[in-house]
Write a protein that holds these residues in place. Structure first.
Motif, PDB file in Angstrom:
ATOM      1  N   ARG A 136      38.440  31.909  37.759  1.00  0.00           N
ATOM      2  CA  ARG A 136      37.927  32.484  38.529  1.00  0.00           C
ATOM      3  C   ARG A 136      37.428  33.351  37.664  1.00  0.00           C
ATOM      4  NH1 ARG A 136      44.259  31.242  40.336  1.00  0.00           N
ATOM      5  NH2 ARG A 136      44.505  29.351  41.747  1.00  0.00           N
ATOM      6  N   GLU A 140      33.526  34.315  39.362  1.00  0.00           N
ATOM      7  CA  GLU A 140      32.958  34.910  40.009  1.00  0.00           C
ATOM      8  C   GLU A 140      30.937  35.590  39.172  1.00  0.00           C
ATOM      9  OE1 GLU A 140      36.162  38.337  38.841  1.00  0.00           O
ATOM     10  OE2 GLU A 140      36.907  38.390  39.842  1.00  0.00           O
ATOM     11  N   HIS A 141      30.881  35.221  38.317  1.00  0.00           N
ATOM     12  CA  HIS A 141      29.959  34.779  37.721  1.00  0.00           C
ATOM     13  C   HIS A 141      29.153  33.902  37.611  1.00  0.00           C
ATOM     14  CE1 HIS A 141      30.720  38.219  34.859  1.00  0.00           C
ATOM     15  NE2 HIS A 141      32.499  38.127  34.711  1.00  0.00           N
TER      16      HIS A 141
END
Length: 472
Positions: A136, A140-141
């Motif tokens: 996760r 996010e990147h």
């Protein structure tokens, strides 16, 4: 009066040794890093495997720094005390089981993600980071860490490295070993070794990084890992295909791979597993099917890929082919697959989970053989499989309180491993050897292979302190 005074009891050598061990550990560790209460240390005695002996640890240590791990290993070497490294203890081979009087070194508190680099496409992590937490975080990147064992919500990266674990997406993305670029490892004598690289390429010297992956904590303690990442793929869509026989499902698998398709997931559940999942979670899977095949694509046009695979399944004899309409429906199908092992455990209360991997072309033979073995031993054996890899998980369901059923379970387990080797396969595709399969390792590797393996162990751990009794 002196004759009436009772002599003071003499401490046993074992007690003296334990007291000395604890005193030396405390000299370099905070009080909260040590657990000595036997009621608590007992909970660290074993992983999730059945039929694997486990001892009573002298102490459990939960370090938070590399220096603390080094102190533990220097102390263990000085006192000749064995050390058993552990992650989340979700393993299925007994590789994390304690031995009597050992130090259990639980690395779950070393759980920091130290770096995520979108440019270099790497993550640098401590061993206690949970697989799903890392997945996760990199998501996010816009990045992706592919290895995803079924226990990904609880298993740790260090444990994944120790067993070279796989997962559902290996058919396209490969296993843990292919994503470990470099490691920091504390050796048995407390020295710190750095292996591998952060770069996209690098061939300097022997590949020690790969040597540690899958070594089950027997060569050193991983305290940091540099992991390769990929760009996040599009959301995958899943197709479910029902078959009237396992052989027809395996024919479809061979057709899919032969035509050059690269699914992101290709999983099989037999009738026993399907019914167990429905019984546990009311998933609504078709109970009339003999084999349920799940196929997914995370391509730019997954619907088109699923349509092509659907045609191949129909040609192989699928009785029904149902592509998911959206990501939510796809996730429900994947959740059913992830529940398979838990559901099978609920059938009789105890399971032995095999891990034989065979060439895809021989998958039908191993499934037919497992069915014969289940009949021979009068047992329930459910099979779920990473079918695209040929990696099967025959799961023997039995009542551990019944001695005869337990005996038959163990014998059937061994017969399944023998079958896998006969078909050109391996005794373990992703769970590791540990205690459960160590007597089978020599049958697969042969005498020359075993001699070299033992030589490597002696080079890294001459006193045999690291996870003794595992692998060999």
């Amino acid at each position: 009066m002196d004759d009436l005074v009772a002599a003071a009891p003499t401490a046993s050598p074992a007690t003296v040794a334990t007291d000395d061990l604890l005193a030396q550990l405390r000299a370099g560790l905070p009080a909260e890093a040590l657990i000595t209460d036997p009621d608590i240390t007992a909970s660290y005695a074993n992983d999730m495997a059945s039929f694997c002996e486990a001892g009573s640890p002298a102490v459990v240590v939960l370090p938070r720094t590399v220096e603390q791990v080094q102190h533990v290993m220097r102390t263990a070497t000085a006192l000749r005390v064995p050390v058993v490294p552990q992650g989340a203890r979700t393993g299925l081979s007994g590789a994390a089981n304690a031995s009597d009087g050992c130090i259990v070194l639980s690395l779950v508190k070393m759980d920091k993600i130290l770096e995520i680099s979108p440019v270099d496409r790497i993550a640098v992590v401590e061993p206690g980071v949970v697989n799903a937490v890392l997945s996760r975080a990199v998501g996010e990147h816009g990045l992706y860490y592919p290895p995803d064992p079924s226990s990904w919500e609880t298993c740790t990266i260090g444990g994944n490295i120790g067993t070279a674990s796989g997962g559902l997406c290996c058919v396209k993305y490969g296993v843990t070993a292919e994503y470990v670029l470099g490691l920091d490892v504390v050796l048995a004598d407390g020295r710190l070794l750095t292996t591998g690289r952060r770069t996209a390429k690098g061939v300097a010297g022997y590949d020690l990084t790969r040597l540690f992956v899958g070594s089950e904590g027997s060569l050193g303690i991983v305290v940091k890992a540099v992991l390769a990442l990929k760009p996040a793929p599009p959301q995958q869509l899943v197709l479910a295909a029902e078959f009237a026989s396992a052989s027809a499902a395996c024919d479809a698998i061979c057709r899919i791979m032969e035509r050059g398709h690269t699914p992101s997931l290709l999983e099989l559940m037999d009738r026993t597993t399907v019914r167990a999942v429905n019984s546990l979670a009311n998933m609504g899977l078709p109970e009339t099917t003999e084999a349920l095949l799940l196929c997914a694509f995370d391509t730019a046009d997954p619907a088109a890929d699923l349509a092509a695979v659907g045609e191949l399944c129909t040609a192989a004899g699928a009785t029904e082919v149902v592509p998911a309409d959206d990501a939510a429906e796809s996730e429900l199908l994947l959740q059913a697959r992830r529940l398979a092992l838990v559901a099978l455990e609920a059938v009789k209360g105890t399971t032995m989970i095999d891990d034989v991997c065979v060439p895809r072309s021989r998958l039908a033979e191993v499934l037919e053989g497992i069915d014969r073995i289940a009949t021979k031993y009068d047992l329930t054996i459910g099979v779920c499989a990473h079918a695209g890899d040929g990696n099967t998980h025959p799961t023997v369901c039995f009542d551990a309180s019944d001695p005869d059923e337990s005996r038959r379970a163990r014998e059937s387990f061994d017969e399944i491993m023998a079958l896998g080797l006969e078909l050109g396969g391996t005794i373990t595709g992703e769970h590791g050897v540990g205690v459960l399969k160590k007597e089978w390792l020599s049958r697969e590797l042969g005498p020359v292979g075993m001699e070299l393996q033992r030589g490597i162990k002696k080079t890294f751990d001459p006193l045999d302190l690291l996870n003794p009794g595992k692998l060999f």
